[in-house]
Design a protein around this motif. Structure first.
Motif, PDB file in Angstrom:
ATOM      1  N   GLY A 150       0.832  -1.139   0.031  1.00  0.00           N
ATOM      2  CA  GLY A 150      -0.010   0.100  -0.098  1.00  0.00           C
ATOM      3  C   GLY A 150       0.745   1.138  -0.059  1.00  0.00           C
ATOM      4  O   GLY A 150       2.088   1.229   0.133  1.00  0.00           O
ATOM      5  N   ASN A 151      -0.027   2.167   0.052  1.00  0.00           N
ATOM      6  CA  ASN A 151       0.784   3.728   0.169  1.00  0.00           C
ATOM      7  C   ASN A 151      -0.034   4.685   1.103  1.00  0.00           C
ATOM      8  O   ASN A 151       0.205   5.801   0.692  1.00  0.00           O
ATOM      9  N   VAL A 152      -0.611   4.361   2.236  1.00  0.00           N
ATOM     10  CA  VAL A 152      -1.199   4.865   3.138  1.00  0.00           C
ATOM     11  C   VAL A 152      -0.440   6.032   3.725  1.00  0.00           C
ATOM     12  O   VAL A 152      -0.734   7.092   3.976  1.00  0.00           O
ATOM     13  N   LEU A 153       0.700   5.594   4.156  1.00  0.00           N
ATOM     14  CA  LEU A 153       1.543   6.489   4.882  1.00  0.00           C
ATOM     15  C   LEU A 153       2.279   7.446   3.953  1.00  0.00           C
ATOM     16  O   LEU A 153       2.450   8.665   4.523  1.00  0.00           O
ATOM     17  N   GLN A 154       2.310   7.157   2.709  1.00  0.00           N
ATOM     18  CA  GLN A 154       2.723   8.315   1.892  1.00  0.00           C
ATOM     19  C   GLN A 154       1.821   9.584   1.839  1.00  0.00           C
ATOM     20  O   GLN A 154       1.978  10.536   2.001  1.00  0.00           O
ATOM     21  N   GLY A 155       0.579   8.842   1.799  1.00  0.00           N
ATOM     22  CA  GLY A 155      -0.682  10.050   1.772  1.00  0.00           C
ATOM     23  C   GLY A 155      -0.552  10.755   3.087  1.00  0.00           C
ATOM     24  O   GLY A 155      -0.773  11.934   3.117  1.00  0.00           O
ATOM     25  N   LEU A 156      -0.430  10.184   4.223  1.00  0.00           N
ATOM     26  CA  LEU A 156      -0.394  10.862   5.677  1.00  0.00           C
ATOM     27  C   LEU A 156       0.808  11.790   5.461  1.00  0.00           C
ATOM     28  O   LEU A 156       0.724  12.925   6.159  1.00  0.00           O
ATOM     29  N   MET A 157       1.973  11.446   4.997  1.00  0.00           N
ATOM     30  CA  MET A 157       3.038  12.236   5.087  1.00  0.00           C
ATOM     31  C   MET A 157       2.710  13.683   4.205  1.00  0.00           C
ATOM     32  O   MET A 157       3.290  14.620   4.875  1.00  0.00           O
ATOM     33  N   GLU A 209      10.324  14.954   0.956  1.00  0.00           N
ATOM     34  CA  GLU A 209      10.378  13.865  -0.143  1.00  0.00           C
ATOM     35  C   GLU A 209       9.505  12.561   0.105  1.00  0.00           C
ATOM     36  O   GLU A 209      10.004  12.157   1.255  1.00  0.00           O
ATOM     37  N   THR A 210       8.724  11.906  -0.451  1.00  0.00           N
ATOM     38  CA  THR A 210       7.962  10.554  -0.088  1.00  0.00           C
ATOM     39  C   THR A 210       8.147   9.843  -1.404  1.00  0.00           C
ATOM     40  O   THR A 210       7.878  10.135  -2.440  1.00  0.00           O
TER      41      THR A 210
END
Length: 293
Positions: free
Chosen positions: A272-279, A287-288
């Motif tokens: 997933g990419n949930v944490l990139q969204g939160l970042m 940068e993510t």
């Protein structure tokens, strides 16, 4: 400085980790080792299982852990963390990635954690709810003023907080939060009140397992959910991990501290990419990216 971040429950999907298994002999070996350690074919469920099968806590947690830690392992010399953090379950993935825990020890802890949490969920009907668009302090005040057990559980990003507690208290708190101007106060499809006092039976069980596990000096600091600051002392890491199940996940605060301490590149390791969204909601200037082999 490179910061590697590891996701928690909810990031699972059918086929997760299969590309690693098929492209890397090291990954294949670790997946097979995991099957033997757990006593069931988790790789088959990860690669071919239905969404419902993957949602079972005893599958979800080790599956996400395996995807994350094996990806970090097969990255080899490309995996060079200056700091790490993990969201809830992801904290154990981070501790394997930064060499505090051995792979098999981490997997066993994750599995014991999953089973203990499942048992705690069965003791009392409980749930969680996502609250959007309110200040943390107002959500905390409404929870404190609501009869029953309801607490702030996940500080995911500014304006997004998850609350946790018994079913009646969550329902009542959601009504109050909407009245107070929340954009949304939505009960989540989870089976229990994670990161709340209702997880105390699971915390006790997991604490015993943590106590008997070897924790070594890490290769780089970890920013833990409970403390939010850089930690390198194995005994302190162990203590923080013991309280994680009943304490809130202070993700926003952890990320802010990582940035303050020099983190400029944040790389999500796992499904997933949930944490990139939160970042992006915590600080758009950093940068993510997604980890790749």
């Amino acid at each position: 400085m490179k910061a590697y971040i590891f996701p928690g429950q909810g990031a699972q999907f059918t086929g997760m980790g299969q590309d690693l298994y098929e492209s890397s002999p090291k990954a294949k070996e670790l997946f097979q080792q995991a099957n033997e350690t757990l006593g069931f074919d988790i790789t088959k469920i990860m690669f071919e299982g239905t969404a419902d099968e993957l949602k079972e806590t005893k599958v979800t947690q080790p599956a996400i852990f395996l995807h994350s830690t094996i990806l970090a392992e097969v990255m080899g010399s490309n995996f060079k963390p200056d700091m790490v953090a993990g969201h809830s379950l992801g904290e154990i993935s981070a501790l394997v990635a930064n060499r505090t825990l051995a792979f098999t020890d981490g997997l066993q802890l994750v599995y014991k954690r999953a089973l203990a949490m499942q048992k705690a969920c069965e003791l009392e009907p409980s749930t969680m709810a996502a609250v959007l668009g309110l200040e943390d302090s107002l959500v905390e005040a409404i929870c404190a003023d609501t009869p029953g057990t309801v607490v702030a559980a996940n500080y995911n990003c500014p304006g997004q907080l998850v609350i946790s507690g018994d079913i009646n208290a969550i329902g009542l708190a959601c009504e109050k939060l909407k009245e107070a101007g929340a954009r949304r106060a939505l009960v989540l499809p989870v089976g229990g009140a994670f990161h709340s006092p209702l997880m105390e039976p699971a915390r006790e069980e997991l604490a015993a397992a943590i106590e008997s596990t070897v924790f070594t000096a890490p290769a780089c600091p970890i920013y833990q959910n409970v403390s939010t600051f850089a930690v390198t002392d194995p005994s302190e890491i162990k203590k923080n991990l013991m309280f994680q199940l009943t304490a809130p996940v202070k993700w926003t605060q952890s990320i802010q501290n990582m940035i303050k301490d020099g983190g400029t590149q944040f790389i999500e390791v796992g499904p997933g990419n949930v944490l990139q969204g939160l970042m992006r909601k915590i600080d758009r200037s950093v940068e993510t990216s997604k980890a790749e082999i």
